[in-house]
Each structure stands twice: as C-alpha cells, then as structure tokens.
Design a protein around this motif. Structure first.
Motif, mmCIF file in Angstrom:
data_model
loop_
_atom_site.group_PDB
_atom_site.id
_atom_site.type_symbol
_atom_site.label_atom_id
_atom_site.label_comp_id
_atom_site.label_asym_id
_atom_site.label_seq_id
_atom_site.Cartn_x
_atom_site.Cartn_y
_atom_site.Cartn_z
ATOM 1 N N SER A 1 6.936 14.110 3.943
ATOM 2 C CA SER A 1 6.234 13.549 2.994
ATOM 3 C C SER A 1 7.175 13.926 1.667
ATOM 4 O O SER A 1 7.219 15.126 1.216
ATOM 5 C CB SER A 1 4.830 13.900 3.019
ATOM 6 N N ARG A 2 7.325 12.698 0.856
ATOM 7 C CA ARG A 2 8.031 12.739 -0.462
ATOM 8 C C ARG A 2 7.250 13.586 -1.444
ATOM 9 O O ARG A 2 8.067 14.459 -2.124
ATOM 10 C CB ARG A 2 8.351 11.464 -0.979
ATOM 11 N N ALA A 3 6.080 13.474 -1.260
ATOM 12 C CA ALA A 3 5.233 14.242 -2.379
ATOM 13 C C ALA A 3 5.100 15.671 -2.018
ATOM 14 O O ALA A 3 5.182 16.557 -3.158
ATOM 15 C CB ALA A 3 3.523 13.633 -2.416
ATOM 16 N N MET A 4 5.115 15.882 -0.694
ATOM 17 C CA MET A 4 5.209 17.452 -0.418
ATOM 18 C C MET A 4 6.380 18.046 -1.003
ATOM 19 O O MET A 4 6.496 19.285 -1.167
ATOM 20 C CB MET A 4 4.665 17.640 1.209
ATOM 21 N N GLU B 1 8.338 17.123 -3.238
ATOM 22 C CA GLU B 1 8.600 17.233 -4.626
ATOM 23 C C GLU B 1 7.625 18.448 -5.389
ATOM 24 O O GLU B 1 7.908 18.708 -6.237
ATOM 25 C CB GLU B 1 8.050 15.857 -5.415
ATOM 26 N N ARG B 2 6.472 18.775 -4.631
ATOM 27 C CA ARG B 2 5.612 19.811 -4.999
ATOM 28 C C ARG B 2 6.455 21.027 -4.729
ATOM 29 O O ARG B 2 6.066 22.136 -5.296
ATOM 30 C CB ARG B 2 4.239 19.933 -4.251
ATOM 31 N N GLY B 3 7.366 21.130 -3.824
ATOM 32 C CA GLY B 3 8.057 22.381 -3.459
ATOM 33 C C GLY B 3 9.045 22.669 -4.691
ATOM 34 O O GLY B 3 9.574 22.144 -5.223
ATOM 35 N N ALA B 4 9.118 24.268 -4.520
ATOM 36 C CA ALA B 4 9.728 24.864 -5.720
ATOM 37 C C ALA B 4 11.265 25.003 -5.392
ATOM 38 O O ALA B 4 12.363 24.946 -5.994
ATOM 39 C CB ALA B 4 9.113 26.091 -6.011
ATOM 40 N N VAL C 1 10.979 24.523 2.948
ATOM 41 C CA VAL C 1 10.258 24.321 1.851
ATOM 42 C C VAL C 1 9.379 25.590 1.300
ATOM 43 O O VAL C 1 8.468 25.950 1.953
ATOM 44 C CB VAL C 1 9.211 23.159 1.836
ATOM 45 N N ASP C 2 9.926 26.272 0.274
ATOM 46 C CA ASP C 2 9.362 27.603 -0.206
ATOM 47 C C ASP C 2 9.263 28.420 0.973
ATOM 48 O O ASP C 2 8.234 29.194 1.183
ATOM 49 C CB ASP C 2 7.839 27.397 -0.879
#
Length: 437
Positions: free
Chosen positions: A350-353, A355-358, A404-405
């Motif tokens: 998921s691109r949205a997930m 992009e939310r990752g730091a 991711v994080d």
C-alpha cells in the motif's frame, strides 16, 4: 614504420584529444613502437607517455628499468614504472602469472589507449600455442589489432601486428636504436620460446609463409568469433535478456545454448567454462523438472535455475549489504542484483502505508523472521515461507527484506505481509527482487 603505425591509430579513431601510453619493456619491439609513435604523434597530435613493469624475475630487471627511464627522458616523454610480485608457483605457469601481473599494473595507467609492441610472429606463435592447448574459436582469434575502450578500461592497440619481427629489427638497426635483450626469450623451458625457436623454424622449409598464413587464419577465427557473439546476443534477447527464460532457452540446441552461456560468462568477467562442466550443466538443465531449483558449478561461476529463469552468477555470491534506507528510488542494488519498486494498482504494498512510515529500509533477513501473508492465516517462520515459495537454500541468505519503522513489510521472493498489502483498486508499490544486475 611510422606510416603503418599511424594507419592503425587512424583506424582506431585516435585524435588530438587522445591519451596513449606505450607499454615499454625495453626490447626491440617496444622501442621501435615508441619511436614510431613519437613520429606519428607529430601528425595526429595525441598525448604520449610510456610505462614499464618491473617483474623482478631477472637479475637484470633494475637495468631494464633504468634503460626505459633514460630513453623516455631523452625523448621528453612522461614515464611510469610499476614493480609487481609474480607468483612462481602459479598453476597456469610463470609466463601466465607474469602476464597477469603486468596487465593488472598497466590497468592503473590513466589513458585512453595502451599500445603494445606485438607483431606478426607473436600472432602466429600465440595461435599455435593456443591450438596446442585445445582452444576454441575465440581463443584461436589470438590478438586483435584494436580493442576499443570499454567499462572504464583503456583500449588496447597493437600497431605492429601486421609486421614481421625481422622487419622491425631491421628498422631499429637502420635508425641506430639501442634496446635490451631479455635472456628468458631464449629459454626453451617456456612453451612460447620453444614454438619460436624450434617448431616454427621446423615448419618453414615446407611452408615458407607459415607466419603470415597463421596470422591470417587468426583473423578468420576472429571473424567467426564475432559472428558467434552476435548470435549469442540475438539468442539472449530472444530468451528474455540477462535473466533467461527457461522454456525459451531450452528450445535452443546444445551448441547455441553453450555458445550463449560462454558469451554471458565472458561478459560477467569470467573465463568461459570448460567443455565438461558446460556439458554436465546442460544435461542437468534438460533433465530436471522445471519446478526444481538448480545451482550448477561452472568454475568461477554458477548456473542457476529458479522459477522459470536461468542465469549465471559468481560461484561465491556477494553477501547482503548493510541496511540501506529507501527514499522512493526506482531501484536499489542488492547483493549483486537489485530490488526494483514499480508503481501498481491493487498489487504489492500500500502506497499510503509506505508514505505514513517514518523509516523505510532494505535490510538482510534477520534471524527469527516471521510473516503473516494473509489476514486469516497465522504468522509463518522464514523456513516455512521459503519452502512454500520454493526459494532454494542458496538464495535464502541473500534475501532482501523491506522494513517499515522496523516491521517487515515485504520479503524478496516471498511477498508482502498482510498488514501492508495493497487493497483492490488502491495505489501500490510492487517490489521486484532480481538476483543479478
């Protein structure tokens, strides 16, 4: 002599902006070449220097170095020298070890072209030497007059390759040039010297033109080798590129398949595999079910078959690199291959997930890795995941993981973790792991 040399330089496209380095041993061939290059420089305007390799094999090696340095000083040429250590126990022999050390040293010279003093007699002797050792078409091509620069390496020129040794020596005497004699050139223990001093003279009474005829034959072999290379390039393209499609590859007959793998091996920077190793690899590729992974030794390389693809890789593959951040690049290098990140819809991560990752990082597989591949399924161990995905043991230690994080979101060859998977119709990013660049 300068005219013949200038003709070769012109065919190679040497211009006023070119940098040439003459490989100067101090023998008559390289001394003549150096003087001829000096004269040709006046018309073509290129930059000229010279380099000498001190092998330390002769008690006179220091004197040869001094001779070459003094010659270049008299001619006003920049001079470089290299001291190398030659393995006396090299399994390929002392001559081959010295040659390898010499070329490794000369590769350090900052120039566009390295010029060597090889001549027609050298060409004939090289062809015979290789034929006696059972060489193939490419090896029988012997030496090329010109090898263009490639992959950051200087090109190679042999401007005297069309001239006989006697003519070169006569030109040196007419000009009153001085040179040195390497006593090892008369030692019959070296195979090339035996060819030069015993075998070729024994042939010449029956075939007086044996040297130019052999040199011409090397040219024919070179043309044949170039055609085989062109065929290999066409076959590679028809089989899907560097990572070959198994079904398409195995539709080739053995001769074309072997030709393609030899060509790929050379492009990989390795020696072509032996006939026996290659024959065994072909036997196993044709006789093993498509779903069964294979890793077959070809010497310095291994031939790998996995998931409908066949490729060559180093027998000792690169280890995974240190963790590296992913900041949206279309691809990242990974252990001799790469991971590409392709835009997708309803597939991949998921691109949205993302992009939310730091912090997004590509990392090696950690011990104890477990992933949930579907929301209604339990987390599975890395071993079980690899077994289900059919990932062979030799690839598992190189497998890339996208975190991711700090949480594993994707593993190469296995897929996306359920918590990061793209929903139908959603914008996504689909990672693709290729084991070879």
């Amino acid at each position: 002599m300068p005219g013949a040399v200038a003709g070769v330089l012109a065919r190679a496209g040497v211009t006023s902006g070119s940098r040439l380095c003459c490989c100067l041993s101090g023998g008559v061939d390289s001394v003549v070449l150096l003087h001829a290059l000096c004269e040709a420089r006046d018309g073509l305007g290129f930059t000229l220097s010279a380099a000498h390799v001190h092998h330390g094999l002769s008690p006179h090696a220091d004197d040869w170095l001094a001779f070459c340095r003094d010659l270049c000083a008299r001619l006003g040429l920049p001079f470089l020298s290299f001291r190398v250590a030659v393995r006396r126990d090299d399994p390929q022999g002392l001559e081959a070890a010295a040659r390898a050390a010499r070329h490794a040293a000369l590769a350090q010279v900052a120039c566009d072209w390295l010029a060597f003093g090889h001549h027609q007699d050298d060409q004939a002797e090289t062809l015979l030497f290789r034929l006696f050792r059972g060489t193939g078409v490419r090896g029988a091509a012997a030496m090329a007059e010109m090898e263009p620069p490639a992959d950051g390496r200087a090109g190679r020129l042999r401007p005297l390759l069309g001239l006989r040794r006697a003519r070169i020596a006569a030109w040196a005497r007419e000009r009153g040039l001085a040179w040195i004699e390497d006593e090892s050139n008369a030692d019959p223990r070296f195979a090339r010297n035996d060819i030069r001093h015993r075998i070729v003279p024994a042939i010449e009474p029956a075939f007086p033109a044996v040297v130019p005829v052999l040199a011409r034959a090397a040219g024919h072999f070179r043309e044949a080798g170039e055609l085989l290379d062109q065929l290999a390039a066409l076959d590679e393209a028809a089989c899907g590129g560097t990572m070959l499609e198994r079904d398409a590859l195995l539709r080739l007959d053995d001769a074309r398949l072997a030709n393609l793998l030899r060509w790929q091996a050379r492009r990989h920077g390795a020696a072509a595999p032996s006939r026996n190793r290659l024959a065994e690899a072909l036997r196993q590729l044709r006789g093993t079910a498509a779903q069964h992974p294979l890793r077959l030794s070809l010497g310095a390389l291994a031939c790998c078959a996995y998931r409908g693809r066949i490729w060559l890789e180093d027998a000792e593959p690169p280890v995974p690199p240190a963790p590296q951040p992913w900041c949206g690049e279309p691809r990242l290098p990974w252990a001799g291959g790469w991971v590409a990140f392709a835009p997708a819809v309803g597939a991949g991560l998921s691109r949205a997930m993302l992009e939310r990752g730091a912090a997004l990082r590509l990392v090696p597989r950690a011990s104890g890795l477990r992933l949930r591949m579907a929301a209604d399924r339990p987390r599975r161990s890395f071993k079980n995941l690899c077994q289900e995905a059919g990932i062979p043991a030799w690839l598992r230690e190189r497998l890339p993981v996208l975190e991711v994080d700090g949480v594993p979101a994707w593993a190469g060859g296995i897929g996306c973790a359920a918590g990061f998977a793209c929903a139908p119709g959603e914008a996504g990013i689909e990672p693709v792991w290729r084991t070879r660049a």
